[in-house]
Design an enzyme around this catalytic site. Structure first.
Site, PDB file in Angstrom:
ATOM      1  N   LYS A 299       0.873  -0.928   0.022  1.00  0.00           N
ATOM      2  CA  LYS A 299      -0.057   0.146  -0.021  1.00  0.00           C
ATOM      3  C   LYS A 299       0.902   1.244  -0.010  1.00  0.00           C
ATOM      4  CE  LYS A 299      -4.124  -1.980   2.062  1.00  0.00           C
ATOM      5  NZ  LYS A 299      -4.886  -1.700   1.057  1.00  0.00           N
TER       6      LYS A 299
ATOM      7  N   ARG B  27     -10.540 -11.407  -0.548  1.00  0.00           N
ATOM      8  CA  ARG B  27     -11.236 -12.301  -1.126  1.00  0.00           C
ATOM      9  C   ARG B  27     -10.630 -13.815  -1.130  1.00  0.00           C
ATOM     10  NH1 ARG B  27     -11.153  -8.503  -6.191  1.00  0.00           N
ATOM     11  NH2 ARG B  27     -11.007  -6.915  -4.724  1.00  0.00           N
TER      12      ARG B  27
HETATM   13  N1  BES Z   1      -8.365  -3.936   3.018  1.00  0.00           N
HETATM   14  C1  BES Z   1      -8.481  -3.397   1.760  1.00  0.00           C
HETATM   15  C2  BES Z   1      -9.644  -2.515   1.584  1.00  0.00           C
HETATM   16  C3  BES Z   1     -10.060  -1.339   2.288  1.00  0.00           C
HETATM   17  C4  BES Z   1      -9.693  -0.098   1.842  1.00  0.00           C
HETATM   18  C5  BES Z   1     -10.615  -1.461   3.538  1.00  0.00           C
HETATM   19  C6  BES Z   1      -9.793   1.135   2.521  1.00  0.00           C
HETATM   20  C7  BES Z   1     -10.727  -0.282   4.460  1.00  0.00           C
HETATM   21  C8  BES Z   1     -10.444   0.919   3.849  1.00  0.00           C
HETATM   22  C9  BES Z   1      -8.526  -4.508   0.674  1.00  0.00           C
HETATM   23  O1  BES Z   1      -7.798  -5.697   1.168  1.00  0.00           O
HETATM   24  C10 BES Z   1      -7.693  -4.031  -0.402  1.00  0.00           C
HETATM   25  O2  BES Z   1      -6.461  -3.674  -0.349  1.00  0.00           O
HETATM   26  N2  BES Z   1      -8.479  -3.888  -1.462  1.00  0.00           N
HETATM   27  C11 BES Z   1      -7.967  -3.474  -2.715  1.00  0.00           C
HETATM   28  C12 BES Z   1      -8.536  -3.927  -3.751  1.00  0.00           C
HETATM   29  C13 BES Z   1      -7.737  -3.832  -5.032  1.00  0.00           C
HETATM   30  C14 BES Z   1      -6.370  -4.167  -5.259  1.00  0.00           C
HETATM   31  C15 BES Z   1      -8.496  -4.681  -6.220  1.00  0.00           C
HETATM   32  C16 BES Z   1      -8.438  -1.857  -2.877  1.00  0.00           C
HETATM   33  O3  BES Z   1      -9.793  -1.660  -2.580  1.00  0.00           O
HETATM   34  O4  BES Z   1      -7.709  -1.096  -3.207  1.00  0.00           O
HETATM   35 MG    MG Z   2      -5.588  -5.402   0.634  1.00  0.00          MG
END
Ligand code: BES
Ligand code: MG
Ligand code: ZN
Length: 493
Positions: A272, A347
């Site tokens: 991230k 997922r």
């Molecule tokens: N845990 C995150 C989603 C999330 C984002 C939760 C903001 C709470 C606040 C999830 O694992 C994630 O990183 N999702 C990605 C998916 C993408 C890579 C397709 C996202 O939402 O950017």
């Molecule tokens: Mg994630």
């Protein structure tokens, strides 16, 4: 703090703060309130005029009454238009007066609010929830509590005498919501897969639930390659939690609740970046926290329903052992997944959790997951996304959420978008295009539920956390989902 239901009339109540609800534009004071105003030498009328108080929903004012008065302060709280009165308006009004009473250093608080829909039990439940959830403070990680003022010690719900059972019910529900808040708010060096399993064990032994913890080797034997792929870079062992509540006698229904349990989500090698909120990714177990919170409540309420509580708990970390972007994982149903983004890890863990749950022979599965940033973009941070191929289950959850004051909004499961998850080399990819990101995430999950008649997915990435105070939620973890889940389990659907 003790909350009591009392028959004491408004005019006879004595204590530190007396809070009264007023509808919008209700005109001249009448009835008990007019008598009370006379008793307090016109100070309520004066306050209303001085503050130009209109009774708007969410507004509140406070004044001191005479020195020798049996009540020290009067709080007025606005309820909006009578025809718009919702149960959650009362829950929020109770929260507002509780916060005000605390600020006024009141130890005793009397609350006089109208009864919603002629339903004294639901009203008492909502008021008791509003008060407790608003006054809860998390001082676990402070060497000294910031706020040393006196606590509200006693709250009397006026006009609700006889509703003791509703208050007990509220206390049980709040214990689950507060557990979920504590789990979500605790940092990743405090709440780990190991402590999550310990929390499940505590719930099991305290309330007599069955507990099964699958260790890494057990998960390997079951072929949970998707879950284990996510877990493989962490120094901490993954824990697959399965709690079961079984009523005495034949259950009316059999249900399952599944929660995403990432105690930290770094993103993995698709780490991230700046502005992604990585510093708050301790909250990525909000689904699992709601699941355990609901288990704690169900264990106390003991309904005639069998409920399974499941969470595949781990961290998403980086190390020499980490998944490479592009790795192919095999889930426990034999499906292969090309991991084109290691940050779409939730997922992957849910895939194996859903396959496991699908074999339990339940009528319905509801999963909760802080799954996508896309859902927060779509619905903002107060509303959860609801995805389900089953209209009846979707409407049960909408009703359960409405009664809880937890906002959920159904989004479409547009099958055509599954094309975005087609892989040239494996059965599917874990990530589709940016557009419709929460829909493709839900379509991915759907591949892992085959035999259970009904399934729904709640994307709770937004509402598990609040940046600002909002009603009975203070900044931080909200415990979102627990009350909706409990309502759903208790409903006679
Ligand atoms: N845990 C995150 C989603 C999330 C984002 C939760 C903001 C709470 C606040 C999830 O694992 C994630 O990183 N999702 C990605 C998916 C993408 C890579 C397709 C996202 O939402 O950017
Ligand atoms: Mg994630
Ligand atoms: Zn995540």
């Amino acid at each position: 703090m003790e909350i009591r239901a009392t028959h004491t009339p408004l005019l006879e109540w004595t204590g530190d703060s007396l809070a009264i609800g007023l509808f919008e534009d209700s005109g001249e004071l009448s009835g008990d309130l007019a008598t009370l105003d006379e008793k307090f030498a016109g100070s309520i009328k004066e306050l209303i005029a001085e503050e130009e108080f209109k009774g708007k929903q969410g507004s509140s004012i406070v004044t001191r009454v005479g020195t020798n008065s049996p009540v020290r302060k009067v709080i007025l709280v606005g309820l909006g238009k009578p025809e718009d009165l919702k149960l959650d308006t009362l829950r929020r009004a109770a929260a507002a007066v509780a916060r005000l009473a605390k600020k006024q250093k009141s130890k005793t608080l009397g609350i006089s609010l109208p009864i919603w829909n002629n339903d004294a039990a639901k009203t008492a439940l909502a008021l008791a929830e509003g008060v407790q959830l608003a006054l809860y403070e998390d001082n676990r990680f402070k060497s000294e509590p910031e706020d040393k003022g006196p606590l509200v010690e006693q709250v009397d719900l006026l006009g609700l005498g006889g509703q003791e059972a509703a208050i007990t019910h509220a206390n049980q529900i709040c214990s689950g919501v507060i557990l979920a808040r504590q789990l979500v708010a605790a940092p990743a060096n405090s709440v780990t897969p190991i402590t999550m399993a310990q929390t499940a064990a505590e719930i099991a032994s305290e309330y007599g639930l069955q507990l099964e913890i699958l260790e890494q080797q057990d998960c390997e034997k079951l072929g949970m390659g998707a879950f284990l792929g996510v877990a493989q870079a962490s120094e901490l062992p993954p824990k697959f939690i399965h709690l079961t509540y079984k009523p005495q006698g034949t259950p009316k229904r059999k249900l399952a609740i599944v929660g995403k349990g990432l105690t930290f989500d770094s993103g993995g090698l698709n780490i991230k970046g700046a502005g992604s909120g990585i510093e708050n990714m301790k909250m990525d177990m909000g689904g699992a926290a709601a699941t355990l919170g609901a288990a704690k409540v169900i264990g106390q309420l003991k309904p005639d329903v069998e409920v399974h509580f499941i969470s595949a708990v781990t961290e998403n970390m980086i190390s020499g052992r980490a998944m490479h972007p592009g790795d192919i994982l095999k889930a426990s149903n034999g499906k292969t997944i090309e991991v084109n983004n290691t940050d779409a890890e939730g997922r992957l863990t849910l895939a194996d959790a859903l396959v496991f749950t699908d074999k339990l022979g339940v009528e319905a599965i509801v999963d909760l997951a802080t799954l996508t940033g896309a859902c927060v973009i779509a619905l903002g941070d107060e509303i959860a996304g609801l995805f389900s191929p089953d209209d009846a289950l979707a409407s049960q959850l909408e009703k359960a959420g409405e009664a809880a004051g937890e906002k959920i909004w159904r989004l479409p499961m547009e099958e055509k978008y599954f094309e975005g998850l087609k892989s040239g080399i494996a059965d599917m990819k874990n990530t589709g295009p940016r557009a419709g990101g929460s829909i493709t995430a839900a379509l991915f999950l759907k591949q892992f539920v085959k035999d259970t008649p009904a399934w729904a997915h709640l994307d709770v990435a937004g509402p598990v956390w609040a940046d600002k105070e909002n009603g009975y939620n203070s900044p931080g973890a909200t415990g979102f989902g627990v009350r909706t889940l409990v309502n759903w389990v208790l409903s006679d659907a």
